[in-house]
Design an enzyme around this catalytic site. Structure first.
Site, PDB file in Angstrom:
ATOM      1  N   CYS A 125       0.812  -1.220   0.000  1.00  0.00           N
ATOM      2  CA  CYS A 125       0.000   0.000   0.000  1.00  0.00           C
ATOM      3  C   CYS A 125       0.848   1.274   0.000  1.00  0.00           C
ATOM      4  O   CYS A 125       0.563   2.220  -0.732  1.00  0.00           O
ATOM      5  CB  CYS A 125      -0.931  -0.012   1.202  1.00  0.00           C
ATOM      6  SG  CYS A 125      -0.124  -0.483   2.730  1.00  0.00           S
ATOM      7  N   HIS A 238      -2.893   6.288   4.339  1.00  0.00           N
ATOM      8  CA  HIS A 238      -1.478   6.514   4.660  1.00  0.00           C
ATOM      9  C   HIS A 238      -1.031   7.856   4.068  1.00  0.00           C
ATOM     10  O   HIS A 238      -1.474   8.249   2.994  1.00  0.00           O
ATOM     11  CB  HIS A 238      -0.598   5.434   4.033  1.00  0.00           C
ATOM     12  CG  HIS A 238      -0.769   4.070   4.617  1.00  0.00           C
ATOM     13  ND1 HIS A 238      -1.438   3.812   5.787  1.00  0.00           N
ATOM     14  CD2 HIS A 238      -0.308   2.868   4.174  1.00  0.00           C
ATOM     15  CE1 HIS A 238      -1.392   2.508   6.031  1.00  0.00           C
ATOM     16  NE2 HIS A 238      -0.725   1.912   5.066  1.00  0.00           N
TER      17      HIS A 238
END
Ligand code: A2P
Length: 328
Positions: A125, A238
């Site tokens: 990710c 994130h």
């Protein structure tokens, strides 16, 4: 297309179901698999209940398997799932570094997907979120050195990680002892510079994933990249602060112009209006937010920028479904 989801009850699995619906992916038949714990549960897809089945240890009679049940499950079973013609798009790290397995971000290296032999790997990710912003800049100005520090949400550790943040925050606020299970230390009101296992070179595996995977996806095996990966007490999405040195002359204005045209990227860069990338605004978005684009003061011909992207979407489920779209 016939589609199967392995790990359908997990944080990424649930997003896979939503993304297939939201993108109108042409699903003729959907089968959902998880561990024996979840067998018999039902999950709605396109308004109809689908029963969760036990993940098979053999071929899955379908066209595409979207797998997100962890590395050890995929390592052992992905070759079996694909043995009768299904293509496995695997979200774990089990196959990413295998030279026979393409590692694909559709905005960057869609053609690599064609060389698959039954398994296509979905990147980490953190890598995916940085790469969609870095790639157009690399193409325009040629990045030579990349230094990145990450601010990673608890969703990166699955549904259990998010629950631990909520439970431990509640414990802290209500004066109860604070503990930890998923993370190495209490995550509430803390930051933890430790994600995945430490390697011999002093970096964590999460940090090295950014290095190895960016090089593979960009087909730049020598690119100089260094990462510090940090877990922070947010639920989802994130963020990453990047410093990038370029070979060709670059300015923040030129970089912004390139990013404005780049697929998968939304420029959010109006400091005067307090607009910049943040996890709360990036959550639920398909595009990765990029902003705080400025000339780096320490190095010549270098830029600093900040990205926020939904770890469960571009960092996982969305990218996997985009790879499946390449196969259509
Ligand atoms: P289950 O919910 O039945 O445990 P997350 O990343 O959010 O923790 O989700 C992990 C997903 O992988 C869940 O759907 C989980 O199913 C599934 N899973 C975990 N272990 C196995 C296994 N050994 N075989 C198949 N699926 C598994």
């Amino acid at each position: 297309m016939r589609v199967a989801i392995v790990g359908a009850t997990g944080a990424v699995g649930k997003e896979l179901i939503k993304v297939l619906e939201a993108r109108d992916f042409p699903v003729d038949e959907l089968r959902l698999f998880a561990s024996p714990r979840s067998a018999g549960k039902t999950v709605n897809f396109q308004g109809r209940p689908h029963t969760v089945e036990v993940t098979p240890e053999g071929p899955i009679p379908t066209d595409v398997v979207l797998a997100s049940a962890g590395g050890s499950v995929s390592k052992k079973l992905a070759p079996l799932w694909s043995s009768e013609g299904a293509v496995v798009i695997d979200n774990s790290s089990a196959w990413r570094y295998d030279p026979e397995v393409p590692l694909v971000i559709p905005e960057i290296n869609p053609d690599a997907a064609r060389a698959h032999k039954g398994i296509i790997a979905n990147p980490n990710c953190t890598t995916a979120i940085l790469a969609v912003a870095l790639w157009p800049l690399h193409k325009a100005f040629r990045a030579t050195n990349v230094v990145v520090s990450t601010y990673q949400a608890t969703s990166g550790a699955g549904a259990e990680g998010m629950q631990e943040l909520l439970d431990e925050t509640r414990n802290y606020l209500e004066g109860r002892p604070v503990g930890h299970k998923v993370f190495q230390h209490p995550i509430a009101f803390n930051v933890i510079p430790h994600i995945d296992a430490f390697q011999d070179n002093g970096y964590t595996r999460e940090e090295m994933k950014v290095v190895w995977e960016t090089r593979k996806i960009f087909d730049e095996p020598e690119m100089k990249i260094s990462c510090t990966a940090v877990r922070i007490p947010t639920l989802r999405a994130h963020s990453e602060a990047a410093t990038v040195l370029f070979e060709r002359p670059v300015t923040p204005e030129a970089a912004r112009a390139v990013l404005e045209e780049a697929p998968g990227v939304e420029v959010v860069d109006e400091p005067a209006e307090n607009r910049y990338p943040m996890p709360l605004s990036a959550t639920g978005k398909w595009d990765v937010e990029v902003g705080r684009i400025r000339q780096n003061l320490a190095f010549d011909n270098a830029l600093d920028f900040f990205v926020s992207g939904d770890q469960l979407l571009k960092g996982a489920a969305l990218n996997a479904v985009q790879i499946a779209e390449l196969l259509l």
